[in-house]
Design a protein around this motif. Sequence first.
Motif, PDB file in Angstrom:
ATOM      1  N   MET A  79       6.328   7.999  -0.155  1.00 54.35           N
ATOM      2  CA  MET A  79       5.882   6.852  -0.565  1.00 54.35           C
ATOM      3  C   MET A  79       5.089   5.955   0.587  1.00 54.35           C
ATOM      4  SD  MET A  79       5.483   5.002  -3.075  1.00 54.35           S
ATOM      5  CE  MET A  79       6.358   5.429  -4.476  1.00 54.35           C
ATOM      6  N   VAL A  80       5.678   5.823   1.630  1.00 48.90           N
ATOM      7  CA  VAL A  80       5.334   5.106   2.898  1.00 48.90           C
ATOM      8  C   VAL A  80       3.777   5.898   3.123  1.00 48.90           C
ATOM      9  CG1 VAL A  80       5.518   4.539   5.187  1.00 48.90           C
ATOM     10  CG2 VAL A  80       7.305   4.438   3.647  1.00 48.90           C
ATOM     11  N   ARG A  81       3.784   7.259   3.079  1.00 45.29           N
ATOM     12  CA  ARG A  81       2.449   7.814   3.698  1.00 45.29           C
ATOM     13  C   ARG A  81       1.568   7.339   2.546  1.00 45.29           C
ATOM     14  NH1 ARG A  81       0.007  12.560   2.034  1.00 45.29           N
ATOM     15  NH2 ARG A  81      -1.225  13.448   3.615  1.00 45.29           N
ATOM     16  N   SER A  82       1.615   7.305   1.124  1.00 43.42           N
ATOM     17  CA  SER A  82       0.677   6.956   0.276  1.00 43.42           C
ATOM     18  C   SER A  82       0.411   5.513   0.275  1.00 43.42           C
ATOM     19  CB  SER A  82       1.415   7.008  -1.169  1.00 43.42           C
ATOM     20  OG  SER A  82       1.723   8.489  -1.421  1.00 43.42           O
ATOM     21  N   LEU A  83       1.358   4.653   0.713  1.00 41.80           N
ATOM     22  CA  LEU A  83       0.885   3.180   0.913  1.00 41.80           C
ATOM     23  C   LEU A  83      -0.051   3.148   2.432  1.00 41.80           C
ATOM     24  CD1 LEU A  83       4.490   1.512   0.237  1.00 41.80           C
ATOM     25  CD2 LEU A  83       2.379   1.421  -1.035  1.00 41.80           C
ATOM     26  N   LEU A  84       0.366   3.900   3.283  1.00 44.98           N
ATOM     27  CA  LEU A  84      -0.519   3.728   4.472  1.00 44.98           C
ATOM     28  C   LEU A  84      -1.750   4.089   4.103  1.00 44.98           C
ATOM     29  CD1 LEU A  84      -0.456   3.257   7.563  1.00 44.98           C
ATOM     30  CD2 LEU A  84       0.130   5.768   7.997  1.00 44.98           C
ATOM     31  N   ILE A  85      -1.987   5.239   3.359  1.00 43.98           N
ATOM     32  CA  ILE A  85      -3.500   5.928   3.301  1.00 43.98           C
ATOM     33  C   ILE A  85      -4.130   4.712   2.424  1.00 43.98           C
ATOM     34  CG2 ILE A  85      -4.792   7.534   1.892  1.00 43.98           C
ATOM     35  CD1 ILE A  85      -2.763   9.550   2.648  1.00 43.98           C
ATOM     36  N   PHE A 134      -0.879  -3.506   7.569  1.00 42.29           N
ATOM     37  CA  PHE A 134      -0.808  -4.254   6.450  1.00 42.29           C
ATOM     38  C   PHE A 134       0.313  -3.347   5.402  1.00 42.29           C
ATOM     39  CE2 PHE A 134      -1.496  -6.161   2.225  1.00 42.29           C
ATOM     40  CZ  PHE A 134      -1.670  -7.376   2.429  1.00 42.29           C
ATOM     41  N   ALA A 135      -0.314  -2.186   5.450  1.00 42.39           N
ATOM     42  CA  ALA A 135       0.539  -1.434   4.386  1.00 42.39           C
ATOM     43  C   ALA A 135       2.027  -1.082   4.897  1.00 42.39           C
ATOM     44  CB  ALA A 135      -0.354   0.079   4.114  1.00 42.39           C
ATOM     45  N   LEU A 136       2.282  -0.861   6.139  1.00 47.10           N
ATOM     46  CA  LEU A 136       3.748  -0.756   6.567  1.00 47.10           C
ATOM     47  C   LEU A 136       4.611  -1.981   6.339  1.00 47.10           C
ATOM     48  CD1 LEU A 136       2.814   1.113   9.843  1.00 47.10           C
ATOM     49  CD2 LEU A 136       3.537   2.043   7.835  1.00 47.10           C
ATOM     50  N   VAL A 137       4.056  -3.125   6.555  1.00 45.10           N
ATOM     51  CA  VAL A 137       4.906  -4.327   6.416  1.00 45.10           C
ATOM     52  C   VAL A 137       4.858  -4.613   4.952  1.00 45.10           C
ATOM     53  CG1 VAL A 137       4.689  -6.920   6.720  1.00 45.10           C
ATOM     54  CG2 VAL A 137       3.895  -5.499   8.497  1.00 45.10           C
ATOM     55  N   PHE A 138       3.901  -4.135   4.028  1.00 40.22           N
ATOM     56  CA  PHE A 138       4.206  -4.132   2.656  1.00 40.22           C
ATOM     57  C   PHE A 138       5.256  -3.046   2.110  1.00 40.22           C
ATOM     58  CE2 PHE A 138       3.471  -2.535  -1.687  1.00 40.22           C
ATOM     59  CZ  PHE A 138       3.183  -3.924  -2.446  1.00 40.22           C
ATOM     60  N   ALA A 139       5.421  -2.229   2.766  1.00 41.15           N
ATOM     61  CA  ALA A 139       6.450  -1.218   2.349  1.00 41.15           C
ATOM     62  C   ALA A 139       7.866  -1.696   2.609  1.00 41.15           C
ATOM     63  CB  ALA A 139       6.304   0.111   3.340  1.00 41.15           C
ATOM     64  N   PHE A 189      -5.848  -4.054  -1.767  1.00 45.08           N
ATOM     65  CA  PHE A 189      -4.620  -3.219  -1.682  1.00 45.08           C
ATOM     66  C   PHE A 189      -3.804  -3.445  -2.555  1.00 45.08           C
ATOM     67  CE2 PHE A 189      -0.288  -2.836   0.064  1.00 45.08           C
ATOM     68  CZ  PHE A 189      -0.239  -1.618   0.643  1.00 45.08           C
ATOM     69  N   GLY A 190      -3.451  -4.794  -3.204  1.00 39.91           N
ATOM     70  CA  GLY A 190      -2.898  -5.088  -4.630  1.00 39.91           C
ATOM     71  C   GLY A 190      -3.158  -4.195  -5.514  1.00 39.91           C
ATOM     72  N   GLY A 191      -4.420  -4.058  -5.829  1.00 38.97           N
ATOM     73  CA  GLY A 191      -5.124  -3.338  -6.756  1.00 38.97           C
ATOM     74  C   GLY A 191      -4.767  -1.805  -6.660  1.00 38.97           C
ATOM     75  N   LEU A 192      -5.105  -1.200  -5.494  1.00 43.25           N
ATOM     76  CA  LEU A 192      -4.708   0.219  -5.037  1.00 43.25           C
ATOM     77  C   LEU A 192      -3.269   0.569  -5.412  1.00 43.25           C
ATOM     78  CD1 LEU A 192      -6.744   0.642  -1.910  1.00 43.25           C
ATOM     79  CD2 LEU A 192      -7.295   1.561  -4.482  1.00 43.25           C
ATOM     80  N   VAL A 193      -2.233  -0.321  -5.129  1.00 47.32           N
ATOM     81  CA  VAL A 193      -0.815   0.150  -4.959  1.00 47.32           C
ATOM     82  C   VAL A 193       0.063  -0.293  -6.435  1.00 47.32           C
ATOM     83  CG1 VAL A 193      -0.643  -0.080  -2.831  1.00 47.32           C
ATOM     84  CG2 VAL A 193       0.110  -2.009  -3.891  1.00 47.32           C
ATOM     85  N   GLU A 194      -0.700  -1.065  -7.137  1.00 45.97           N
ATOM     86  CA  GLU A 194      -0.062  -1.676  -8.302  1.00 45.97           C
ATOM     87  C   GLU A 194       0.244  -0.447  -9.218  1.00 45.97           C
ATOM     88  OE1 GLU A 194      -0.600  -5.248 -11.288  1.00 45.97           O
ATOM     89  OE2 GLU A 194      -2.197  -3.952 -11.312  1.00 45.97           O
ATOM     90  N   ARG A 195      -0.707   0.452  -9.732  1.00 48.56           N
ATOM     91  CA  ARG A 195      -0.396   1.595 -10.472  1.00 48.56           C
ATOM     92  C   ARG A 195       0.512   2.747  -9.748  1.00 48.56           C
ATOM     93  NH1 ARG A 195      -5.950   3.610 -13.424  1.00 48.56           N
ATOM     94  NH2 ARG A 195      -6.097   1.281 -14.570  1.00 48.56           N
ATOM     95  N   LEU A 196       0.516   2.781  -8.492  1.00 49.25           N
ATOM     96  CA  LEU A 196       1.386   3.534  -7.707  1.00 49.25           C
ATOM     97  C   LEU A 196       2.923   3.076  -7.760  1.00 49.25           C
ATOM     98  CD1 LEU A 196       2.012   6.048  -5.638  1.00 49.25           C
ATOM     99  CD2 LEU A 196       1.566   4.004  -3.823  1.00 49.25           C
ATOM    100  N   LEU A 197       3.098   1.811  -7.933  1.00 51.82           N
ATOM    101  CA  LEU A 197       4.358   1.047  -7.641  1.00 51.82           C
ATOM    102  C   LEU A 197       5.158   0.713  -9.134  1.00 51.82           C
ATOM    103  CD1 LEU A 197       3.887  -0.476  -4.269  1.00 51.82           C
ATOM    104  CD2 LEU A 197       5.191   1.625  -4.648  1.00 51.82           C
ATOM    105  N   GLU A 198       4.452   0.466  -9.818  1.00 52.29           N
ATOM    106  CA  GLU A 198       4.647  -0.327 -11.097  1.00 52.29           C
ATOM    107  C   GLU A 198       4.287   0.256 -12.300  1.00 52.29           C
ATOM    108  OE1 GLU A 198       3.150  -4.326 -10.785  1.00 52.29           O
ATOM    109  OE2 GLU A 198       4.296  -4.690  -9.002  1.00 52.29           O
ATOM    110  N   PHE A 224       9.508  -2.029 -11.731  1.00 54.00           N
ATOM    111  CA  PHE A 224       9.194  -0.941 -10.028  1.00 54.00           C
ATOM    112  C   PHE A 224       9.307   0.126 -10.914  1.00 54.00           C
ATOM    113  CE2 PHE A 224      11.383  -4.251  -7.258  1.00 54.00           C
ATOM    114  CZ  PHE A 224      10.324  -5.003  -7.434  1.00 54.00           C
ATOM    115  N   ARG A 225       8.459   1.375 -10.262  1.00 52.46           N
ATOM    116  CA  ARG A 225       8.568   2.588 -10.543  1.00 52.46           C
ATOM    117  C   ARG A 225       9.806   3.172 -10.024  1.00 52.46           C
ATOM    118  NH1 ARG A 225       4.590   4.952 -13.518  1.00 52.46           N
ATOM    119  NH2 ARG A 225       2.483   3.968 -13.993  1.00 52.46           N
ATOM    120  N   VAL A 226      10.451   4.445 -10.327  1.00 56.55           N
ATOM    121  CA  VAL A 226      11.435   5.078  -9.671  1.00 56.55           C
ATOM    122  C   VAL A 226      10.502   6.083  -8.833  1.00 56.55           C
ATOM    123  CG1 VAL A 226      13.305   6.377  -9.859  1.00 56.55           C
ATOM    124  CG2 VAL A 226      13.054   4.469 -11.273  1.00 56.55           C
ATOM    125  N   ALA A 227      10.693   6.105  -7.555  1.00 46.49           N
ATOM    126  CA  ALA A 227      10.110   6.866  -6.605  1.00 46.49           C
ATOM    127  C   ALA A 227      10.753   8.362  -6.620  1.00 46.49           C
ATOM    128  CB  ALA A 227       9.910   6.587  -5.118  1.00 46.49           C
TER     129      ALA A 227
END
Length: 244
Positions: free
Chosen positions: A1-7, A81-86, A226-235, A241-244
């Motif tokens: 998951m962290v890798r996806s957020l970092l990208i 930014f992505a790492l802090v978000f994670a 970033f918020g738009g890119l990760v919204e579908r990934l996480l929610e 919250f999605r279950v990883a």
Amino acid sequence: MVRSLLIRGMIAGFLASLLAFGFAKVVGEPQVDRAIAFEEQMEKASGHHDETPELVSREVQSGIGLFVGVGAFGTAVGGLFALVFAFAYGRVGALRARAVSALMALFGFVAFALVPFLKYPPNPPSVGDPGTIGWRTAMFFAMLGLSLAALVLALLLARKLAARLGAWNAALAAGVAFLILVLLAQWLLPEINEVPERLPAVLLWRFRVASFGIQAVLWTGLGVLFGGLVERLLEDGRGAFRVA
């Protein structure tokens, strides 16, 4: 998951840097050209001509050089930014991904751009004593480091007080603490004033507004993209919250 957020963070940072580059090209570069013209006029008036060969042409500096610099900076900031978000996501209450991203972008803009800008605003090229550039750079990064430290302490204080005072009151207390720490740091650090008396005030003002605007565009773009890119990934569709 962290890798996806970092990208996604690096992608969002790069896209935000494109917006910042466009703003810098349209708003900032004309002020740099005027500052260079002012320097040349002062050299002619004093009878001194700098014969040092130009290693990189002005066209390259304002084109590919600016693009590469802003792009690399934006991509790096996006990754951090992505790492802090994670770390922050899921630990700041029930805020959705877009809200967390926007809040982080606001905090980042204040700590990285606004606070250092208020103490040591940028100057156009040729402004300032070349012999003090190392010292001036060190003072700027000292202000930046103290600003980030104040932000971290304020966030830790807010988290500690939340259970006792409630989220709203804890946030207000942390905000006051951050302001006090920042004002103290700005009072302790030395003043720097090396702006020539003959430099047009309008040119200085426009250059600083452009520099401030570049940071504002970069951080705003990063928070939104970033918020738009990760919204579908996480929610899911309901914001849970999605279950990883």
